[in-house]
Motif scaffolding. Structure first.
Motif, short mmCIF file in Angstrom:
data_model
loop_
_atom_site.label_atom_id
_atom_site.label_comp_id
_atom_site.label_asym_id
_atom_site.label_seq_id
_atom_site.Cartn_x
_atom_site.Cartn_y
_atom_site.Cartn_z
N LEU A 1 0.85 -1.20 0.00
CA LEU A 1 0.00 0.00 0.00
C LEU A 1 0.88 1.25 0.00
CD1 LEU A 1 -2.63 -1.24 2.62
CD2 LEU A 1 -2.95 -0.99 0.14
N PRO A 2 0.31 2.42 -0.36
CA PRO A 2 1.12 3.64 -0.40
C PRO A 2 1.82 3.95 0.93
CG PRO A 2 -1.02 4.00 -1.42
CD PRO A 2 -1.05 2.63 -0.85
N ASP A 3 1.22 3.50 2.06
CA ASP A 3 1.86 3.77 3.36
C ASP A 3 2.97 2.75 3.68
OD1 ASP A 3 0.55 1.45 4.05
OD2 ASP A 3 -0.77 2.34 5.55
N GLY A 4 3.27 1.85 2.73
CA GLY A 4 4.36 0.90 2.92
C GLY A 4 3.92 -0.43 3.50
N LYS A 5 2.67 -0.48 4.02
CA LYS A 5 2.20 -1.74 4.63
C LYS A 5 1.82 -2.75 3.55
CE LYS A 5 0.40 0.00 8.98
NZ LYS A 5 -0.71 0.81 9.46
N LEU A 6 1.91 -4.05 3.94
CA LEU A 6 1.51 -5.12 3.01
C LEU A 6 0.04 -5.45 3.22
CD1 LEU A 6 4.39 -7.75 3.20
CD2 LEU A 6 3.98 -6.04 1.43
N CYS A 7 -0.64 -5.77 2.13
CA CYS A 7 -1.99 -6.31 2.27
C CYS A 7 -2.24 -7.33 1.17
CB CYS A 7 -3.04 -5.20 2.26
SG CYS A 7 -3.48 -4.66 0.62
N GLY A 8 -3.29 -8.12 1.34
CA GLY A 8 -3.60 -9.15 0.36
C GLY A 8 -4.61 -8.67 -0.67
N ASP A 9 -5.16 -9.63 -1.41
CA ASP A 9 -6.22 -9.34 -2.39
C ASP A 9 -7.58 -9.35 -1.71
OD1 ASP A 9 -4.27 -9.35 -4.32
OD2 ASP A 9 -4.71 -11.36 -5.06
N VAL A 10 -7.62 -9.78 -0.45
CA VAL A 10 -8.87 -9.91 0.28
C VAL A 10 -8.98 -8.77 1.30
CG1 VAL A 10 -10.12 -11.40 1.91
CG2 VAL A 10 -8.90 -12.43 -0.03
N ASP A 11 -10.16 -8.18 1.36
CA ASP A 11 -10.42 -7.16 2.37
C ASP A 11 -10.68 -7.88 3.70
OD1 ASP A 11 -11.03 -4.71 3.61
OD2 ASP A 11 -13.17 -5.07 3.27
N PHE A 12 -9.62 -8.06 4.45
CA PHE A 12 -9.64 -8.92 5.64
C PHE A 12 -10.78 -8.53 6.59
CE2 PHE A 12 -8.25 -10.47 9.75
CZ PHE A 12 -7.78 -11.74 9.46
N GLU A 13 -10.92 -7.22 6.84
CA GLU A 13 -11.92 -6.75 7.82
C GLU A 13 -13.32 -7.25 7.51
OE1 GLU A 13 -11.17 -4.82 10.54
OE2 GLU A 13 -9.12 -5.33 9.93
N SER A 14 -13.77 -7.02 6.27
CA SER A 14 -15.15 -7.39 5.94
C SER A 14 -15.31 -8.89 5.70
CB SER A 14 -15.65 -6.60 4.72
OG SER A 14 -14.91 -6.92 3.57
N VAL A 15 -14.30 -9.54 5.13
CA VAL A 15 -14.42 -10.97 4.81
C VAL A 15 -14.35 -11.82 6.08
CG1 VAL A 15 -13.32 -12.89 3.58
CG2 VAL A 15 -13.60 -10.69 2.45
N GLN A 16 -13.56 -11.37 7.04
CA GLN A 16 -13.42 -12.11 8.30
C GLN A 16 -14.77 -12.29 9.00
OE1 GLN A 16 -11.42 -10.14 11.48
NE2 GLN A 16 -10.47 -12.01 12.25
N LYS A 17 -15.68 -11.34 8.76
CA LYS A 17 -16.99 -11.38 9.42
C LYS A 17 -17.94 -12.39 8.77
CE LYS A 17 -16.97 -6.67 11.20
NZ LYS A 17 -16.01 -5.84 10.45
N VAL A 18 -17.58 -12.85 7.56
CA VAL A 18 -18.49 -13.72 6.79
C VAL A 18 -17.97 -15.16 6.71
CG1 VAL A 18 -19.70 -13.98 4.59
CG2 VAL A 18 -19.06 -11.70 5.38
N GLY A 19 -16.67 -15.30 6.48
CA GLY A 19 -16.09 -16.63 6.26
C GLY A 19 -15.94 -17.43 7.56
N ALA A 20 -15.61 -18.73 7.38
CA ALA A 20 -15.35 -19.59 8.55
C ALA A 20 -13.86 -19.63 8.88
CB ALA A 20 -15.85 -21.00 8.27
N ALA A 21 -13.03 -19.48 7.83
CA ALA A 21 -11.57 -19.50 8.04
C ALA A 21 -10.92 -18.61 6.99
CB ALA A 21 -11.04 -20.93 7.92
N ILE A 22 -9.83 -17.96 7.37
CA ILE A 22 -9.19 -17.00 6.45
C ILE A 22 -7.68 -16.94 6.73
CG2 ILE A 22 -9.70 -15.07 8.05
CD1 ILE A 22 -10.11 -13.29 5.56
N THR A 23 -6.90 -16.73 5.67
CA THR A 23 -5.46 -16.54 5.87
C THR A 23 -5.15 -15.05 5.91
OG1 THR A 23 -4.97 -16.51 3.49
CG2 THR A 23 -4.93 -18.65 4.58
N PRO A 24 -4.27 -14.63 6.82
CA PRO A 24 -3.90 -13.20 6.87
C PRO A 24 -2.77 -12.88 5.88
CG PRO A 24 -2.81 -14.42 8.64
CD PRO A 24 -3.59 -15.43 7.85
N VAL A 25 -2.56 -11.61 5.63
CA VAL A 25 -1.39 -11.14 4.87
C VAL A 25 -0.84 -9.93 5.62
CG1 VAL A 25 -0.54 -10.16 2.70
CG2 VAL A 25 -2.37 -11.87 2.65
N PRO A 26 0.41 -9.96 6.06
CA PRO A 26 1.36 -11.06 5.94
C PRO A 26 1.08 -12.17 6.96
CG PRO A 26 2.36 -9.21 7.12
CD PRO A 26 0.97 -8.75 6.71
N GLY A 27 1.89 -13.23 6.89
CA GLY A 27 1.78 -14.31 7.87
C GLY A 27 0.82 -15.42 7.48
#
Ligand code: NDP
Length: 287
Positions: free
Chosen positions: A234-260
């Motif tokens: 991201l422009p602030d230098g942080k890494l993120c994935g293709d998935v919007d972790f915040e909103s998807v985490q509320k719907v899915g049963a399991a999710i992988t983070p980025v990074p880690g």
């Protein structure tokens, strides 16, 4: 309830300690697994990946060799190095870091690697073996994803699996692995007409695109398992994935983070493939 987080770092630590034990057993028989990595050009991200791969090898007791060439190196020089490494019994795995400079024919370079040392699994013959469901080496990123799914007991047979991205290194081999294990697989890409229509049907959703946070909560089926392969800065230098972790985490049963998430498992499976290549050499000698 928020989705369970699939911790790639923790799983990688467990798998790597098993690999270290197998490496020690092989060394006791007089064979040290060896990985040779070739880097052409001065891409900063590639240099970091190569450094991390070499360090990961050394950490579990494997031998690593690194060959770095300037961006304007003639392809013949790299072909000659690959031929030398193909013939070197101390080298069990050979990896050419992609992307290569534009004047290289990447497919020709990958196909020059001996099939039994092609630990990335990108040689045409190894791709063919994967298509036939009899892989010699499984490409490291999708291999890592399969290990992550296995670690949480994901039911693959009969599941609807949707993969976003169709690259040779992630999307396509991912589709084949899930297909080979009995999932019904859909592969989406930049020409897919209604992406959300497909992603909403997925019991297993794999995002491998390279577009920050493009998969949002409303594109995901409740209870799905979501694997985020994307790595974006991201422009602030942080890494993120293709998935919007915040909103998807509320719907899915399991999710992988980025990074880690998938990242640490990719390097782990490279080590696994290199070790396996060395173990096969030892088994051949015993026969
Ligand atoms: P590529 O650029 O080779 O492929 C991207 C794919 O995404 C293409 O198939 C492309 O479609 C598709 N795509 C692009 N835009 C869209 C869209 N709007 N909707 C649907 N599909 C789209 O990338 P890679 O497969 O090499 O890598 C994907 C991501 O994974 C990157 O972020 C990369 O950094 C990361 N990565 C992470 C690894 C890890 O260890 N965690 C390892 C390897 C990669 P089309 O084919 O039609 O162009």
């Amino acid at each position: 309830m928020n989705a369970r987080i699939i911790d790639g770092n923790a799983l990688a630590t467990t798998v790597r300690s098993e690999l270290a034990e197998r490496t020690a057993a092989l060394k006791a028989r007089g064979v040290t697994p060896g990985l040779a990595v070739i880097l052409v050009g001065d891409d900063a991200a590639s240099a970091v990946y190569v450094r991390n791969k070499a360090a990961a090898c050394e950490k579990i007791g494997m031998h690593s060799l690194k060959f770095v060439y300037a961006a304007d190196t003639a392809p013949a020089v790299v072909f000659a190095k690959i031929a030398e490494l193909n013939a070197d019994p101390a080298v069990h795995g050979i990896l050419v870091q992609l992307p290569l400079p534009k004047h290289f024919d990447s497919d020709a370079i990958l196909d020059a690697i001996a099939v039994e040392k092609d630990v990335d699994g990108f040689h045409a013959e190894n791709v063919g073996a994967l298509v036939q469901g009899k892989p010699r080496f499984i490409p490291c990123t999708p291999y890592g994803v399969m290990k992550m799914l296995e670690s949480i007991g994901t039911k693959i047979r009969g599941a609807e699996a949707v993969i976003v991205g169709r690259s040779n290194i992630v999307g396509k081999p991912m589709a084949l692995l899930l297909l080979n294990q009995g999932a019904t697989v859909t592969v989406c890409h930049s020409q897919t007409r209604d992406l959300a229509f497909h992603t909403r049907r997925a019991d297993i959703l794999v995002a491998a695109v390279g577009r920050p946070k493009m998969i949002t909560g409303e594109m995901v089926k409740p209870g799905a398992t979501i694997i985020d392969v994307g790595i974006n800065r991201l422009p602030d230098g942080k890494l993120c994935g293709d998935v919007d972790f915040e909103s998807v985490q509320k719907v899915g049963a399991a999710i992988t983070p980025v990074p880690g998430g998938v990242g640490p498992m990719t390097i782990t499976m490279l080590l696994a493939n290199t070790l396996e290549a060395a173990e096969r050499v030892v088994m051949e000698k015993i026969k």
